[in-house]
Design a protein around this motif. Sequence first.
Motif, PDB file in Angstrom:
ATOM      1  N   UNK A 164       0.839  -1.194   0.000  1.00  0.00           N
ATOM      2  CA  UNK A 164       0.000   0.000   0.000  1.00  0.00           C
ATOM      3  C   UNK A 164       0.875   1.246   0.000  1.00  0.00           C
ATOM      4  N   UNK A 165       0.543   2.195  -0.881  1.00  0.00           N
ATOM      5  CA  UNK A 165       1.234   3.475  -0.959  1.00  0.00           C
ATOM      6  C   UNK A 165       0.234   4.596  -0.735  1.00  0.00           C
ATOM      7  N   UNK A 166       0.552   5.536   0.130  1.00  0.00           N
ATOM      8  CA  UNK A 166      -0.202   6.778   0.218  1.00  0.00           C
ATOM      9  C   UNK A 166       0.068   7.600  -1.034  1.00  0.00           C
ATOM     10  N   UNK A 167      -0.893   8.420  -1.443  1.00  0.00           N
ATOM     11  CA  UNK A 167      -0.696   9.244  -2.640  1.00  0.00           C
ATOM     12  C   UNK A 167       0.578  10.084  -2.544  1.00  0.00           C
ATOM     13  N   UNK A 168       0.921  10.526  -1.345  1.00  0.00           N
ATOM     14  CA  UNK A 168       2.112  11.353  -1.173  1.00  0.00           C
ATOM     15  C   UNK A 168       3.411  10.567  -1.307  1.00  0.00           C
ATOM     16  N   UNK A 169       3.305   9.238  -1.343  1.00  0.00           N
ATOM     17  CA  UNK A 169       4.499   8.395  -1.465  1.00  0.00           C
ATOM     18  C   UNK A 169       4.757   7.952  -2.901  1.00  0.00           C
ATOM     19  N   UNK A 170       3.971   8.443  -3.834  1.00  0.00           N
ATOM     20  CA  UNK A 170       4.082   7.955  -5.210  1.00  0.00           C
ATOM     21  C   UNK A 170       5.335   8.456  -5.921  1.00  0.00           C
ATOM     22  N   UNK A 171       6.095   9.353  -5.259  1.00  0.00           N
ATOM     23  CA  UNK A 171       7.386   9.724  -5.840  1.00  0.00           C
ATOM     24  C   UNK A 171       8.389   8.576  -5.749  1.00  0.00           C
ATOM     25  N   UNK A 172       8.027   7.504  -5.012  1.00  0.00           N
ATOM     26  CA  UNK A 172       8.868   6.311  -4.956  1.00  0.00           C
ATOM     27  C   UNK A 172       8.662   5.408  -6.164  1.00  0.00           C
ATOM     28  N   UNK A 173       7.630   5.686  -6.972  1.00  0.00           N
ATOM     29  CA  UNK A 173       7.277   4.823  -8.094  1.00  0.00           C
ATOM     30  C   UNK A 173       7.463   5.532  -9.428  1.00  0.00           C
TER      31      UNK A 173
END
Length: 409
Positions: free
Chosen positions: A321-330
């Motif tokens: 699970x990724x929070x929207x704010x963590x999508x810079x990891x993808x």
Amino acid sequence: MARSASARTGTIAQREALGLAVKSKVMVITGGPGVGKTTLVNAIVQVLMAKKLKVLLCAPTGRAAKRMSETSGQVAKTIHRLLEFDPKGGGFKHNRDNPLEGDIFIVDETSMVDLMLAHQFVRAVPSDAALILVGDVDLLPSVGPGSVLRDIIDSGVMPVCRLTEVFRQAAKSAIITNAHRINHGQHPVFPHGKVTDVRGTDFYFFPAQEPEQALPEIVRLVKEAIPKNFGLSAIDDIQVLTPMQRGDLGARNLNRVLQQALNPTGPAIERFGWNFRVGDKVMQTVNDYEKDVFNGDIGRIAEIDEAEREIIVRYDDRDVVYDFNELDELLPSYAITIHKSQGSEYPVVVVPIHTQHFMMLQRNLLYMAITRGKKLVVLVGTKKAIAIAVKKTESSSRITTLRERLVGA
């Protein structure tokens, strides 16, 4: 005691390496595709386990560790998982004061291991244990600093078994024979005649003089020709590997074009300059120890939850699970750079290679791209770019002091 490297081939080299593994404190096994590294490592594991020794297998990436597990039938972990990252302390739980438990440690894909990780790992290996380093020294060096495998081999201070003879069955593969040709500074050999489809061999070149010609050809191959002729998934089984991020044939533009061609509709959100859509193939770009996903891991977006502001990415059989704010990891990964493919293998690789990539073209880059493909390799671009890559080798060296330190130790 003399520590000269071995350049023997075939069965002699296999037997010699097996003997060295039983009696050496540290040794290196290196060689290109099809020379039997995996077979040899599996034989070493079986012999050592029959002696009731505790053998631990590891690799720098999750994909490499998974492949090691599949080929050996034994559990293999990433080096990070083996060392057990401590999120509170910011380091690893296993170190010089709290070493790992085992008699023999075998590290695969050692060419990917940078100086920092190698230092942390070696500190955690017990002083009475043995270490076997396995890898192809002719691949690109690690993304991080250093050139650990090459420096160890060049130092001459420990036994090295260099396997060079291609097994008879492997020699039937044009992927393997062309990889070795390129590694020796020779041009790859392509099928004769005009090629309009993909069938009959495992290595092809499709000419495209301009990037504007190459783009639709890549889309055609990925979306239609290869899936039709091989019964493969355009998204799951085919990986586009490109030398650069930028440009018409760079990873960024290729991802936009391939997403539109392969997964154009469905629930999506826009973050950090990308549209993330359910069904997209994405890559983790940093090590995230809490999520237990690491740089280079590839998954598929399974769900987007607008209410919870989360997306779920499925990595093999595990959901993260990724929070929207963590999508810079993808990042979308229909196309990735060749550097990002280190430690991975794919059923099919499609490689755009054009003079547009001039600054990045070099022999070990093309060699790595070709050796990532298991069933099929397709190059799209110009023979001039291939010739530049085959000829250029000077940028493969790095200035380090590890070799000198090993010699002087």
